[in-house]
Motif scaffolding. Structure first.
Motif, PDB file in Angstrom:
ATOM      1  N   LEU A  36      33.270  49.278  40.865  1.00 31.43           N
ATOM      2  CA  LEU A  36      32.199  49.552  41.813  1.00 31.43           C
ATOM      3  C   LEU A  36      32.613  50.612  42.819  1.00 31.43           C
ATOM      4  O   LEU A  36      33.774  50.657  43.238  1.00 31.43           O
ATOM      5  N   GLN A  37      31.653  51.414  43.207  1.00 33.74           N
ATOM      6  CA  GLN A  37      31.865  52.271  44.370  1.00 33.74           C
ATOM      7  C   GLN A  37      32.049  51.360  45.578  1.00 33.74           C
ATOM      8  O   GLN A  37      31.249  50.459  45.810  1.00 33.74           O
ATOM      9  N   ASN A  38      33.108  51.574  46.319  1.00 33.10           N
ATOM     10  CA  ASN A  38      33.434  50.705  47.447  1.00 33.10           C
ATOM     11  C   ASN A  38      32.396  50.889  48.561  1.00 33.10           C
ATOM     12  O   ASN A  38      32.271  51.973  49.119  1.00 33.10           O
ATOM     13  N   PHE A  53      37.662  46.744  41.975  1.00 31.68           N
ATOM     14  CA  PHE A  53      37.863  46.201  40.631  1.00 31.68           C
ATOM     15  C   PHE A  53      37.497  44.715  40.663  1.00 31.68           C
ATOM     16  O   PHE A  53      37.991  43.971  41.520  1.00 31.68           O
ATOM     17  N   ILE A  54      36.651  44.275  39.733  1.00 31.87           N
ATOM     18  CA  ILE A  54      36.353  42.848  39.583  1.00 31.87           C
ATOM     19  C   ILE A  54      36.650  42.470  38.139  1.00 31.87           C
ATOM     20  O   ILE A  54      36.054  43.020  37.203  1.00 31.87           O
ATOM     21  N   LEU A  55      37.585  41.538  37.943  1.00 34.29           N
ATOM     22  CA  LEU A  55      37.985  41.114  36.597  1.00 34.29           C
ATOM     23  C   LEU A  55      37.586  39.659  36.400  1.00 34.29           C
ATOM     24  O   LEU A  55      37.944  38.792  37.197  1.00 34.29           O
ATOM     25  N   GLU A  56      36.835  39.386  35.329  1.00 33.92           N
ATOM     26  CA  GLU A  56      36.417  38.020  34.995  1.00 33.92           C
ATOM     27  C   GLU A  56      37.056  37.587  33.680  1.00 33.92           C
ATOM     28  O   GLU A  56      37.068  38.346  32.700  1.00 33.92           O
ATOM     29  N   VAL A  93      34.853  40.784  49.164  1.00 31.99           N
ATOM     30  CA  VAL A  93      36.053  39.988  49.427  1.00 31.99           C
ATOM     31  C   VAL A  93      37.069  40.230  48.321  1.00 31.99           C
ATOM     32  O   VAL A  93      36.788  40.010  47.144  1.00 31.99           O
ATOM     33  N   ARG A  94      38.251  40.673  48.705  1.00 32.38           N
ATOM     34  CA  ARG A  94      39.324  40.912  47.742  1.00 32.38           C
ATOM     35  C   ARG A  94      40.223  39.688  47.705  1.00 32.38           C
ATOM     36  O   ARG A  94      40.615  39.165  48.754  1.00 32.38           O
ATOM     37  N   GLU A 132      36.589  32.411  35.993  1.00 34.63           N
ATOM     38  CA  GLU A 132      37.048  32.827  37.315  1.00 34.63           C
ATOM     39  C   GLU A 132      37.176  34.346  37.403  1.00 34.63           C
ATOM     40  O   GLU A 132      37.289  35.033  36.388  1.00 34.63           O
ATOM     41  N   LYS A 133      37.179  34.844  38.649  1.00 30.17           N
ATOM     42  CA  LYS A 133      37.243  36.284  38.893  1.00 30.17           C
ATOM     43  C   LYS A 133      38.344  36.618  39.891  1.00 30.17           C
ATOM     44  O   LYS A 133      38.715  35.785  40.724  1.00 30.17           O
ATOM     45  N   ALA A 134      38.866  37.829  39.793  1.00 30.01           N
ATOM     46  CA  ALA A 134      39.797  38.380  40.778  1.00 30.01           C
ATOM     47  C   ALA A 134      39.260  39.747  41.195  1.00 30.01           C
ATOM     48  O   ALA A 134      38.725  40.495  40.367  1.00 30.01           O
ATOM     49  N   THR A 135      39.399  40.067  42.483  1.00 29.71           N
ATOM     50  CA  THR A 135      38.850  41.320  43.022  1.00 29.71           C
ATOM     51  C   THR A 135      39.902  42.036  43.854  1.00 29.71           C
ATOM     52  O   THR A 135      40.585  41.407  44.667  1.00 29.71           O
ATOM     53  N   TRP A 136      40.049  43.342  43.644  1.00 29.13           N
ATOM     54  CA  TRP A 136      40.996  44.140  44.421  1.00 29.13           C
ATOM     55  C   TRP A 136      40.494  45.573  44.507  1.00 29.13           C
ATOM     56  O   TRP A 136      39.513  45.939  43.839  1.00 29.13           O
ATOM     57  N   THR A 137      41.125  46.386  45.328  1.00 33.08           N
ATOM     58  CA  THR A 137      40.794  47.803  45.423  1.00 33.08           C
ATOM     59  C   THR A 137      42.048  48.627  45.162  1.00 33.08           C
ATOM     60  O   THR A 137      43.169  48.160  45.365  1.00 33.08           O
TER      61      THR A 137
END
Length: 242
Positions: A36-38, A53-56, A93-94, A132-137
């Motif tokens: 995603l565009q931040n 980045f969102i990883l499922e 939210v990361r 579940e998902k993890a989110t980071w930039t």
């Protein structure tokens, strides 16, 4: 002869049962990656720098994601830093998966602006269960930016994919799972004009060194083989005695 025929029939049935049990135990692994565009970044390049980045985890049967490796593709650029926790200005939210943890693997990158710069970063996970998902930039910089601009803001779309054809590779995501399988996805064939992008990859059967569970019917198979051997020895003994 009747006993022998019965044993042969049991042996064939056991083989079929083993095959069906093994097939039933083949669990699929899969993931969905969203870029995603931040919405809250202050870095610019039309807000394309520092994407989200969102990883499922889309696997079956409790198979977990254990690690990811993300290669930038276009090596004229680098990752300046990766941020794992907190909230962006746009409310994203990361953080790691629910009940689990996410960390930078080894010295591949760090969370310091102007720190370790690399063409790839790796993240390790604990308890990254299905759904579940993890989110980071991850901030992107140019290797040789214009003078006096060491942190040259860059749009991820022009770096990660469709960025020069075969001469400039696209970015690659590699996801490792708890059954020792890994799935690799090259980001390609993407329209440049979107704010967000989603990519999925999956595999349905065991392979690549994954441990296949012992079929429940295997002891029956052994018993059938032993029975055939015993019957053959008895038959040979009666023939010799005659």
């Amino acid at each position: 002869m009747t006993k022998m025929a019965n044993l042969v029939g049991a042996f064939a049935a056991t083989l079929a049962l083993c095959a069906s049990v093994s097939a039933a135990q083949a669990l699929s692994v899969g993931f969905k990656l969203t870029l995603l565009q931040n919405p809250g970044t202050s870095y610019s390049a039309a807000n394309g720098d520092n994407p989200v980045f969102i990883l499922e985890n889309q696997s079956e049967g409790g198979l977990r994601i254990t690690q990811i490796d993300f290669s930038i593709g276009n090596t004229a650029y680098n990752f300046d830093r990766v941020v794992l926790t907190g909230t962006t200005g746009g409310g994203v939210v990361r953080g790691g998966p629910a009940g689990g943890a996410m960390s930078i693997a080894g010295g591949s990158i760090d969370g310091i602006d102007g720190g370790i710069r690399a063409d790839q970063f790796s993240l390790s996970f604990t308890d990254f269960d299905p759904t579940e998902k993890a989110t980071w930039t991850a901030e992107i910089d140019q290797d040789a930016p214009p003078a006096a601009n060491a942190n040259n803001a860059t749009n991820f779309r022009t770096v990660f994919f469709d960025n020069g054809g075969a001469s400039v590779p696209n970015s690659v995501m590699k996801v490792h799972f708890s059954d020792l399988r890994a799935l690799t996805y090259e980001i390609t064939g993407v329209s440049q004009g979107q704010i967000g992008y989603s990519f999925t990859q999956a595999a349905d059967d065991f392979g690549g060194g994954a441990d296949v569970p012992l079929p429940a019917a295997l002891p029956l198979l052994g018993a059938g083989l032993a029975g055939l051997g015993l019957a053959a020895r008895r038959r040979r003994g009666r023939t010799a005695g005659a």
